[in-house]
Design an enzyme around this catalytic site. Sequence first.
Site, PDB file in Angstrom:
ATOM      1  NE  ARG A 119      -4.099  -1.307  -0.170  1.00  0.00           N
ATOM      2  CZ  ARG A 119      -4.286  -2.435  -0.854  1.00  0.00           C
ATOM      3  NH1 ARG A 119      -3.396  -2.568  -1.626  1.00  0.00           N
ATOM      4  NH2 ARG A 119      -5.633  -3.155  -0.941  1.00  0.00           N
TER       5      ARG A 119
ATOM      6  CG  ASP B 270       1.500  -2.485  -8.396  1.00  0.00           C
ATOM      7  OD1 ASP B 270       1.459  -2.130  -9.307  1.00  0.00           O
ATOM      8  OD2 ASP B 270       0.564  -3.069  -7.427  1.00  0.00           O
TER       9      ASP B 270
ATOM     10  CG  HIS C 199      -3.198  -0.933  -6.682  1.00  0.00           C
ATOM     11  ND1 HIS C 199      -3.114  -0.056  -5.709  1.00  0.00           N
ATOM     12  CD2 HIS C 199      -3.122  -2.070  -6.639  1.00  0.00           C
ATOM     13  CE1 HIS C 199      -3.733  -0.912  -4.691  1.00  0.00           C
ATOM     14  NE2 HIS C 199      -3.605  -2.323  -5.267  1.00  0.00           N
TER      15      HIS C 199
ATOM     16  CD  GLU D 152      -2.685   3.258  -5.275  1.00  0.00           C
ATOM     17  OE1 GLU D 152      -1.591   2.830  -5.160  1.00  0.00           O
ATOM     18  OE2 GLU D 152      -3.883   2.416  -5.270  1.00  0.00           O
TER      19      GLU D 152
HETATM   20  P1  NAI Z   1      -1.532 -11.023   5.010  1.00  0.00           P
HETATM   21  O1  NAI Z   1      -2.628 -10.443   6.134  1.00  0.00           O
HETATM   22  O2  NAI Z   1      -1.597 -12.594   4.824  1.00  0.00           O
HETATM   23  O3  NAI Z   1      -0.283 -10.779   5.719  1.00  0.00           O
HETATM   24  C1  NAI Z   1       0.217  -9.384   6.257  1.00  0.00           C
HETATM   25  C2  NAI Z   1       1.444  -9.896   7.149  1.00  0.00           C
HETATM   26  O4  NAI Z   1       1.858  -8.505   7.541  1.00  0.00           O
HETATM   27  C3  NAI Z   1       0.978 -10.548   8.407  1.00  0.00           C
HETATM   28  O5  NAI Z   1       1.834 -11.724   8.662  1.00  0.00           O
HETATM   29  C4  NAI Z   1       1.248  -9.383   9.593  1.00  0.00           C
HETATM   30  O6  NAI Z   1       1.314 -10.013  10.802  1.00  0.00           O
HETATM   31  C5  NAI Z   1       2.193  -8.497   8.970  1.00  0.00           C
HETATM   32  N1  NAI Z   1       2.312  -7.255   9.638  1.00  0.00           N
HETATM   33  C6  NAI Z   1       1.491  -6.554  10.311  1.00  0.00           C
HETATM   34  N2  NAI Z   1       1.992  -5.315  10.756  1.00  0.00           N
HETATM   35  C7  NAI Z   1       3.135  -5.528  10.392  1.00  0.00           C
HETATM   36  C8  NAI Z   1       4.406  -4.779  10.486  1.00  0.00           C
HETATM   37  N3  NAI Z   1       4.212  -3.498  11.317  1.00  0.00           N
HETATM   38  N4  NAI Z   1       5.529  -5.085  10.031  1.00  0.00           N
HETATM   39  C9  NAI Z   1       5.727  -6.083   9.483  1.00  0.00           C
HETATM   40  N5  NAI Z   1       4.683  -7.183   9.123  1.00  0.00           N
HETATM   41  C10 NAI Z   1       3.541  -6.567   9.614  1.00  0.00           C
HETATM   42  O7  NAI Z   1      -1.834 -10.028   3.913  1.00  0.00           O
HETATM   43  P2  NAI Z   1      -1.454 -10.391   2.425  1.00  0.00           P
HETATM   44  O8  NAI Z   1      -2.432 -11.100   1.554  1.00  0.00           O
HETATM   45  O9  NAI Z   1      -0.077 -11.199   2.489  1.00  0.00           O
HETATM   46  O10 NAI Z   1      -1.166  -9.028   1.775  1.00  0.00           O
HETATM   47  C11 NAI Z   1      -0.229  -7.934   2.159  1.00  0.00           C
HETATM   48  C12 NAI Z   1      -0.595  -6.654   1.726  1.00  0.00           C
HETATM   49  O11 NAI Z   1      -0.483  -6.707   0.231  1.00  0.00           O
HETATM   50  C13 NAI Z   1      -2.155  -6.465   1.752  1.00  0.00           C
HETATM   51  O12 NAI Z   1      -2.246  -5.772   3.100  1.00  0.00           O
HETATM   52  C14 NAI Z   1      -2.213  -5.410   0.883  1.00  0.00           C
HETATM   53  O13 NAI Z   1      -2.260  -4.079   1.262  1.00  0.00           O
HETATM   54  C15 NAI Z   1      -1.415  -5.709  -0.389  1.00  0.00           C
HETATM   55  N6  NAI Z   1      -1.931  -6.240  -1.438  1.00  0.00           N
HETATM   56  C16 NAI Z   1      -1.651  -5.398  -2.677  1.00  0.00           C
HETATM   57  C17 NAI Z   1      -2.182  -5.962  -4.038  1.00  0.00           C
HETATM   58  C18 NAI Z   1      -1.709  -5.082  -5.087  1.00  0.00           C
HETATM   59  O14 NAI Z   1      -2.416  -5.290  -6.364  1.00  0.00           O
HETATM   60  N7  NAI Z   1      -0.696  -4.313  -5.240  1.00  0.00           N
HETATM   61  C19 NAI Z   1      -2.972  -6.954  -4.097  1.00  0.00           C
HETATM   62  C20 NAI Z   1      -3.249  -7.594  -2.777  1.00  0.00           C
HETATM   63  C21 NAI Z   1      -2.797  -7.163  -1.621  1.00  0.00           C
END
Ligand code: NAI
Length: 337
Positions: free
Chosen positions: A240, A264, A301, A269
């Site tokens: 994000r 990305d 994105h 954005e």
């Molecule tokens: P997820 O919820 O499976 O994993 C997120 C991880 O971040 C968790 O393990 C959590 O403990 C960790 N976390 C929380 N606070 C943290 C911190 N301060 N420092 C380090 N780690 C921390 O989420 P997922 O599915 O892996 O997605 C990650 C991010 O990717 C989403 O939050 C979303 O914003 C982004 N995303 C972007 C997309 C795009 O098209 N560019 C598409 C899908 C998701």
Amino acid sequence: MRMMLFSCRPYDIESFRRAQEDGLPAGFGDIELTFRETRLDETTAVLADGADVVCPFVNDVVNAAVIRRLSAGGTRFLALRSAGFNHVDVDAATEAGITVARVPAYSPYAVAEHAVGMILTLNRKLHRANNRTRESDFSLNGLLGFDLHEKTVGVVGTGTIGRVFARIMASFGMTVLAYDPFEHPDIVALGGRYVTLDALLAQSDVVSLHCPLLASTRHLINASSLAAMKPGAMLINTSRGGLVDSLAVVDALKSGQLGHLGLDVYEEEGALFFEDHSDELLLDDVLARLLSFHNVLITAHQAFFTREALAQIASTTMTNALAWRRGEPCNLVVADA
Ligand code: NAI
């Protein structure tokens, strides 16, 4: 059940229509879909009057005012067609009696593979090489890269996407360092090591962000974290935009402290991405400056944008809505603590 989708593009309509056909046995056909091209915000929320379910996308505005308007129009369920939910005031939704669900995992491969693509492009300067050869410039000056093999990658956030990304990078022969408040055994199993964020920044040749945007992670990458990185390192953000302080990044690129940047997502954005603005002047000076660096790669994105991911997003979004209506468990959003 009436579901209204905002910020729809032709590919959204196609994927939801196809999922509806494929999901007839599951009851998807009972959902009356209405597709709106416009963004959801204070001025357009009125369009959802009568829709039980509203389906916003990532740059829609779902603040308290919008939620109150949706509630007045009879909406009781927000079916986010994204994993991230930072664009939604979840507390306001709870107060208004609106349930919020998301698509927690669709294709983690889509996002992880896009991050890898950005690393390879920036490192081997494929974006520049492609421009050159099209102009019959076959020189190599300025295109020198480095082996990823035996370098160190820092994975910030080892959730669904971060773990897929870590596995791919480990297969390149990279040392994987990870930072996450919740450690996952998969990282250790592939030979990775959890360290503090400071240690990760100091030791990594490539840092890739895969944590959510929360109040506590806004500008996780700022002037001091950039200064703590290895000089000349690469930063990739497919998570994000708000995780990165864009102005601090411009300064780090100008000084050379940051060697490469792949974005990305971008913190401003919302006003630009997912639209064609090519006939207009670019008024965002920070983005214009970022685009002027040859060691910066920006995509709009699109990391999620694969056929498999779109199909899964459509299917999970409709499954969530049906489960909610039947009083069954769905992928509820939990507010930022
Ligand atoms: P997820 O919820 O499976 O994993 C997120 C991880 O971040 C968790 O393990 C959590 O403990 C960790 N976390 C929380 N606070 C943290 C911190 N301060 N420092 C380090 N780690 C921390 O989420 P997922 O599915 O892996 O997605 C990650 C991010 O990717 C989403 O939050 C979303 O914003 C982004 N995303 C972007 C997309 C795009 O098209 N560019 C598409 C899908 C998701």
